[in-house]
Design a protein around this motif. Structure first.
Motif, PDB file in Angstrom:
ATOM      1  N   ARG A   5       0.956  -1.327   0.082  1.00  0.00           N
ATOM      2  CA  ARG A   5       0.091   0.006   0.038  1.00  0.00           C
ATOM      3  C   ARG A   5       0.964   1.411   0.132  1.00  0.00           C
ATOM      4  O   ARG A   5       2.002   1.196   0.434  1.00  0.00           O
ATOM      5  N   ASN A   6       0.282   2.278  -0.541  1.00  0.00           N
ATOM      6  CA  ASN A   6       0.987   3.673  -0.529  1.00  0.00           C
ATOM      7  C   ASN A   6       0.846   4.258   0.789  1.00  0.00           C
ATOM      8  O   ASN A   6       0.082   3.882   1.747  1.00  0.00           O
ATOM      9  N   ASP A   7       1.438   5.628   0.845  1.00  0.00           N
ATOM     10  CA  ASP A   7       1.381   6.428   2.067  1.00  0.00           C
ATOM     11  C   ASP A   7      -0.013   6.777   2.770  1.00  0.00           C
ATOM     12  O   ASP A   7      -0.115   7.217   3.691  1.00  0.00           O
ATOM     13  N   LYS A   8      -1.122   6.704   1.667  1.00  0.00           N
ATOM     14  CA  LYS A   8      -2.278   7.008   2.057  1.00  0.00           C
ATOM     15  C   LYS A   8      -3.036   5.705   2.241  1.00  0.00           C
ATOM     16  O   LYS A   8      -4.283   5.626   2.435  1.00  0.00           O
ATOM     17  N   SER A   9      -2.375   4.551   2.255  1.00  0.00           N
ATOM     18  CA  SER A   9      -2.963   3.214   2.555  1.00  0.00           C
ATOM     19  C   SER A   9      -3.986   2.788   1.641  1.00  0.00           C
ATOM     20  O   SER A   9      -4.891   1.932   1.879  1.00  0.00           O
ATOM     21  N   GLU A  10      -3.596   3.204   0.273  1.00  0.00           N
ATOM     22  CA  GLU A  10      -4.164   2.658  -0.904  1.00  0.00           C
ATOM     23  C   GLU A  10      -3.510   1.393  -1.595  1.00  0.00           C
ATOM     24  O   GLU A  10      -2.379   1.568  -1.462  1.00  0.00           O
ATOM     25  N   MET A  11      -4.462   0.740  -1.819  1.00  0.00           N
ATOM     26  CA  MET A  11      -3.849  -0.360  -2.815  1.00  0.00           C
ATOM     27  C   MET A  11      -3.536   0.050  -4.277  1.00  0.00           C
ATOM     28  O   MET A  11      -4.050   0.961  -4.481  1.00  0.00           O
ATOM     29  N   PRO A  12      -2.456  -0.542  -4.605  1.00  0.00           N
ATOM     30  CA  PRO A  12      -1.971  -0.125  -5.995  1.00  0.00           C
ATOM     31  C   PRO A  12      -3.156  -0.490  -7.067  1.00  0.00           C
ATOM     32  O   PRO A  12      -3.959  -1.372  -6.766  1.00  0.00           O
ATOM     33  N   GLY A  13      -3.042   0.116  -8.320  1.00  0.00           N
ATOM     34  CA  GLY A  13      -4.163  -0.177  -9.359  1.00  0.00           C
ATOM     35  C   GLY A  13      -3.929  -1.610  -9.957  1.00  0.00           C
ATOM     36  O   GLY A  13      -4.996  -2.084 -10.271  1.00  0.00           O
ATOM     37  N   ASP A  14      -2.806  -2.217  -9.668  1.00  0.00           N
ATOM     38  CA  ASP A  14      -2.789  -3.724 -10.132  1.00  0.00           C
ATOM     39  C   ASP A  14      -2.998  -4.697  -9.010  1.00  0.00           C
ATOM     40  O   ASP A  14      -2.440  -5.750  -8.913  1.00  0.00           O
ATOM     41  N   PHE A  15      -3.826  -4.306  -7.992  1.00  0.00           N
ATOM     42  CA  PHE A  15      -4.181  -5.084  -6.659  1.00  0.00           C
ATOM     43  C   PHE A  15      -4.811  -6.502  -7.031  1.00  0.00           C
ATOM     44  O   PHE A  15      -4.863  -7.366  -6.557  1.00  0.00           O
ATOM     45  N   SER A  16      -5.662  -6.379  -8.269  1.00  0.00           N
ATOM     46  CA  SER A  16      -6.016  -7.628  -8.451  1.00  0.00           C
ATOM     47  C   SER A  16      -5.174  -8.597  -8.769  1.00  0.00           C
ATOM     48  O   SER A  16      -5.320  -9.856  -8.681  1.00  0.00           O
ATOM     49  N   ASN A  17      -3.822  -8.521  -9.242  1.00  0.00           N
ATOM     50  CA  ASN A  17      -3.155  -9.377  -9.523  1.00  0.00           C
ATOM     51  C   ASN A  17      -2.462  -9.914  -8.285  1.00  0.00           C
ATOM     52  O   ASN A  17      -2.012 -11.256  -8.254  1.00  0.00           O
ATOM     53  N   TYR A  18      -2.316  -9.225  -7.393  1.00  0.00           N
ATOM     54  CA  TYR A  18      -2.225  -9.714  -5.795  1.00  0.00           C
ATOM     55  C   TYR A  18      -3.070 -10.630  -5.300  1.00  0.00           C
ATOM     56  O   TYR A  18      -2.842 -11.812  -4.920  1.00  0.00           O
ATOM     57  N   ILE A  19      -4.352 -10.431  -5.678  1.00  0.00           N
ATOM     58  CA  ILE A  19      -5.565 -11.282  -5.336  1.00  0.00           C
ATOM     59  C   ILE A  19      -5.137 -12.465  -5.832  1.00  0.00           C
ATOM     60  O   ILE A  19      -5.550 -13.658  -5.449  1.00  0.00           O
ATOM     61  N   ASN A  20      -5.062 -12.508  -7.368  1.00  0.00           N
ATOM     62  CA  ASN A  20      -5.011 -13.565  -8.036  1.00  0.00           C
ATOM     63  C   ASN A  20      -3.892 -14.474  -7.712  1.00  0.00           C
ATOM     64  O   ASN A  20      -4.079 -15.577  -7.518  1.00  0.00           O
ATOM     65  N   THR A  21      -2.777 -13.894  -7.480  1.00  0.00           N
ATOM     66  CA  THR A  21      -1.526 -14.780  -6.863  1.00  0.00           C
ATOM     67  C   THR A  21      -1.984 -15.311  -5.710  1.00  0.00           C
ATOM     68  O   THR A  21      -1.659 -16.515  -5.205  1.00  0.00           O
ATOM     69  N   SER A  23      -4.824 -16.227  -4.455  1.00  0.00           N
ATOM     70  CA  SER A  23      -5.788 -17.408  -4.722  1.00  0.00           C
ATOM     71  C   SER A  23      -5.152 -18.402  -5.294  1.00  0.00           C
ATOM     72  O   SER A  23      -5.350 -19.625  -4.781  1.00  0.00           O
ATOM     73  N   LEU A  24      -4.119 -18.295  -6.128  1.00  0.00           N
ATOM     74  CA  LEU A  24      -3.300 -19.479  -6.503  1.00  0.00           C
ATOM     75  C   LEU A  24      -2.631 -20.186  -5.337  1.00  0.00           C
ATOM     76  O   LEU A  24      -2.508 -21.369  -5.440  1.00  0.00           O
ATOM     77  N   GLU A  25      -1.747 -19.406  -4.502  1.00  0.00           N
ATOM     78  CA  GLU A  25      -1.182 -19.734  -3.565  1.00  0.00           C
ATOM     79  C   GLU A  25      -2.012 -20.540  -2.522  1.00  0.00           C
ATOM     80  O   GLU A  25      -1.839 -21.669  -1.892  1.00  0.00           O
ATOM     81  N   SER A  26      -3.279 -19.885  -2.341  1.00  0.00           N
ATOM     82  CA  SER A  26      -4.150 -20.684  -1.317  1.00  0.00           C
ATOM     83  C   SER A  26      -4.844 -22.103  -1.757  1.00  0.00           C
ATOM     84  O   SER A  26      -4.906 -23.000  -0.878  1.00  0.00           O
ATOM     85  N   VAL A  27      -5.094 -22.027  -3.209  1.00  0.00           N
ATOM     86  CA  VAL A  27      -5.635 -23.262  -3.585  1.00  0.00           C
ATOM     87  C   VAL A  27      -4.691 -24.431  -3.511  1.00  0.00           C
ATOM     88  O   VAL A  27      -4.745 -25.525  -3.399  1.00  0.00           O
ATOM     89  N   THR A  28      -3.228 -24.140  -3.989  1.00  0.00           N
ATOM     90  CA  THR A  28      -2.037 -25.092  -4.064  1.00  0.00           C
ATOM     91  C   THR A  28      -1.968 -25.656  -2.633  1.00  0.00           C
ATOM     92  O   THR A  28      -1.859 -26.689  -2.515  1.00  0.00           O
ATOM     93  N   ALA A  29      -1.993 -24.565  -1.749  1.00  0.00           N
ATOM     94  CA  ALA A  29      -1.671 -25.016  -0.225  1.00  0.00           C
ATOM     95  C   ALA A  29      -2.819 -25.933   0.227  1.00  0.00           C
ATOM     96  O   ALA A  29      -2.352 -26.769   0.851  1.00  0.00           O
ATOM     97  N   VAL A  30      -3.812 -25.585  -0.013  1.00  0.00           N
ATOM     98  CA  VAL A  30      -4.925 -26.440   0.503  1.00  0.00           C
ATOM     99  C   VAL A  30      -5.240 -27.712  -0.469  1.00  0.00           C
ATOM    100  O   VAL A  30      -5.266 -28.833   0.163  1.00  0.00           O
ATOM    101  N   GLY A  31      -5.247 -27.568  -1.590  1.00  0.00           N
ATOM    102  CA  GLY A  31      -5.677 -28.579  -2.331  1.00  0.00           C
ATOM    103  C   GLY A  31      -4.724 -29.631  -2.614  1.00  0.00           C
ATOM    104  O   GLY A  31      -4.723 -30.797  -2.746  1.00  0.00           O
ATOM    105  N   LEU A  32      -3.279 -28.850  -2.898  1.00  0.00           N
ATOM    106  CA  LEU A  32      -2.284 -30.081  -3.267  1.00  0.00           C
ATOM    107  C   LEU A  32      -1.232 -29.913  -1.926  1.00  0.00           C
ATOM    108  O   LEU A  32      -0.320 -30.862  -2.090  1.00  0.00           O
ATOM    109  N   GLU A  33      -1.575 -29.441  -0.892  1.00  0.00           N
ATOM    110  CA  GLU A  33      -0.662 -29.429   0.238  1.00  0.00           C
ATOM    111  C   GLU A  33       0.755 -29.136  -0.192  1.00  0.00           C
ATOM    112  O   GLU A  33       1.740 -29.471   0.496  1.00  0.00           O
ATOM    113  N   ARG A  34       0.916 -27.898  -1.049  1.00  0.00           N
ATOM    114  CA  ARG A  34       2.180 -27.614  -1.336  1.00  0.00           C
ATOM    115  C   ARG A  34       2.175 -26.113  -1.447  1.00  0.00           C
ATOM    116  O   ARG A  34       1.212 -25.447  -2.142  1.00  0.00           O
ATOM    117  N   ARG A  35       3.260 -25.479  -0.935  1.00  0.00           N
ATOM    118  CA  ARG A  35       3.187 -23.839  -0.932  1.00  0.00           C
ATOM    119  C   ARG A  35       4.022 -23.815  -2.362  1.00  0.00           C
ATOM    120  O   ARG A  35       5.014 -24.335  -2.827  1.00  0.00           O
TER     121      ARG A  35
END
Length: 92
Positions: A5-21, A23-35
């Motif tokens: 986040r920036n100095d105004k506590s706002e997320m960057p414009g490409d925040f959806s990329n972080y959410i997608n990342t 999500s992928l990390e979470s699914v593999t951790a839960v479903g495949l038991e692998r980080r």
């Protein structure tokens, strides 16, 4: 989120990329038991980036072709061919 986040506590414009990342990390951790360690500063996995982009493109394009009237069922349009290419990339 605190790190990106920036100095105004706002997320960057490409925040959806972080959410997608996340999500992928979470699914593999839960479903495949692998980080995948996608948030580690030293990780620069090109395959993971390709997968994340492919997933995002797939969902956006699928919504376009399955949610709206289209001639793709009768004629493979340029966009539909792009969707098939994204699907092929994901299945690789």
């Amino acid at each position: 989120m605190i790190k990106i986040r920036n100095d105004k506590s706002e997320m960057p414009g490409d925040f959806s990329n972080y959410i997608n990342t996340w999500s992928l990390e979470s699914v593999t951790a839960v479903g495949l038991e692998r980080r995948l360690n996608l948030f580690d500063e030293n990780t620069n996995d090109e395959n993971a980036k390709k997968l994340i982009k492919g997933i995002r493109d797939f969902f956006e394009m699928t919504a376009e072709y399955d949610g709206k009237a289209s001639i793709w069922k009768y004629y493979q349009t340029k966009g539909f061919k792009e969707l098939l290419n994204v699907y092929d990339t994901l299945t690789e």
